[in-house]
Design an enzyme around this catalytic site. Structure first.
Site, PDB file in Angstrom:
ATOM      1  N   GLY A 138      -1.000   2.994   4.185  1.00  0.00           N
ATOM      2  CA  GLY A 138      -1.292   3.265   2.789  1.00  0.00           C
ATOM      3  C   GLY A 138      -0.408   2.420   1.894  1.00  0.00           C
ATOM      4  N   CYS A 139      -0.804   2.297   0.631  1.00  0.00           N
ATOM      5  CA  CYS A 139      -0.027   1.474  -0.301  1.00  0.00           C
ATOM      6  C   CYS A 139       1.326   2.096  -0.622  1.00  0.00           C
ATOM      7  CB  CYS A 139      -0.821   1.210  -1.575  1.00  0.00           C
ATOM      8  SG  CYS A 139      -1.523   2.677  -2.342  1.00  0.00           S
ATOM      9  N   TYR A 140       1.370   3.415  -0.811  1.00  0.00           N
ATOM     10  CA  TYR A 140       2.656   4.061  -1.087  1.00  0.00           C
ATOM     11  C   TYR A 140       3.637   3.890   0.075  1.00  0.00           C
ATOM     12  CZ  TYR A 140       1.240   6.416  -5.434  1.00  0.00           C
ATOM     13  OH  TYR A 140       0.847   6.710  -6.723  1.00  0.00           O
ATOM     14  N   GLN A 172       1.389   4.520  -9.810  1.00  0.00           N
ATOM     15  CA  GLN A 172       0.282   3.662  -9.392  1.00  0.00           C
ATOM     16  C   GLN A 172      -0.828   3.694 -10.434  1.00  0.00           C
ATOM     17  OE1 GLN A 172      -2.766   4.793  -6.279  1.00  0.00           O
ATOM     18  NE2 GLN A 172      -1.423   3.508  -5.047  1.00  0.00           N
ATOM     19  N   GLU A 177       1.574  -1.070  -8.416  1.00  0.00           N
ATOM     20  CA  GLU A 177       2.315   0.084  -7.903  1.00  0.00           C
ATOM     21  C   GLU A 177       3.817  -0.214  -7.889  1.00  0.00           C
ATOM     22  OE1 GLU A 177       0.783   2.172  -4.399  1.00  0.00           O
ATOM     23  OE2 GLU A 177       2.718   1.756  -3.468  1.00  0.00           O
TER      24      GLU A 177
END
Length: 232
Positions: free
Chosen positions: A36-38, A64, A136
């Protein structure tokens, strides 16, 4: 969490696709789970500290834009609702928290540090929706296990990412506009002499390094192509 896995029998074959931490395993894998991006921004911002066994306590404040991957369309995703607003979501229940905890523990254990010596790290993670179309930023507040000065901190990060084509250690806090539409993650860390804490930042484009271009980076490795092919 994401719910029940449809093919748990394939889990032993799968490799976690954070390239900078699992490059060799990805190159030989048939199944790669793209992060995931986080977790990508958080783990890249914190991995040098985890490897050194320095993280005693951790709070991640993440922000984000509205294009977060996997976000269902509702009133919070419409730009008119997000404008002039900051909205916390998934409070005390974000599904990426276990992913971040797992990867930081693996990073620590890989260096013979924090995970084995100190047990699992419970991460306080909080996500916020901000009025951006993409981008983000994670701000990570670390209570270290011992005092860490600026010089040691710089050395830790410089050594960790010196050979990484897509992680840039910068001399001042990065902004999301700097990495827009690229596969780069920019990281910056500072020692706060007043509180004794470490503040680490990670900035990326959630639609690129946080999602699609990281998948291309992993695909290149899996097929034996130069890791940077097709990426900027």
């Amino acid at each position: 969490m994401y719910g029940e896995h449809p093919r748990p029998d394939l889990l032993p074959e799968a490799v976690y696709g954070l390239t900078e931490l699992h490059r060799e395993d990805i190159a030989g894998a048939a199944i790669v789970a793209n992060p995931g991006c986080y977790p990508t921004a958080s783990v890249l911002a914190l991995a040098p500290l985890a490897r050194a066994g320095l993280i005693a306590d951790l709070v991640i404040d993440a922000k984000q834009g509205i294009s977060g991957a996997g976000r269902a369309f509702d009133e919070t995703t419409h730009l008119s609702m997000a404008a002039e607003n900051i909205l916390p979501y998934k409070v005390a229940a974000h599904r990426h928290t276990p992913e971040i905890e797992e990867q930081l523990a693996l990073a620590a254990a890989g260096e013979g540090g924090g995970a084995d010596a100190h047990g699992e790290l419970a991460v306080q993670f909080q996500a916020h929706l901000v009025p951006l179309d993409q981008g983000e930023m994670v701000s990570c507040y670390v209570t270290p296990r011992r005092a860490v000065g600026p010089a040691e901190l710089r050395e830790l990060y410089a050594e960790a990412y010196a050979a990484e084509p897509f992680v840039e250690v910068v001399d001042s806090p990065p902004g999301v506009r700097e990495v827009r539409e690229t596969n780069y993650c920019r990281v910056f860390a500072a020692a706060d002499e007043h509180t004794g804490k470490i503040i680490a930042f990670g900035a990326l484009d959630n639609l690129w390094k946080g999602t699609s271009s990281q998948a291309v980076q992993n695909l290149n490795l899996m097929f034996g192509a130069p890791e940077t092919d097709g990426l900027s």
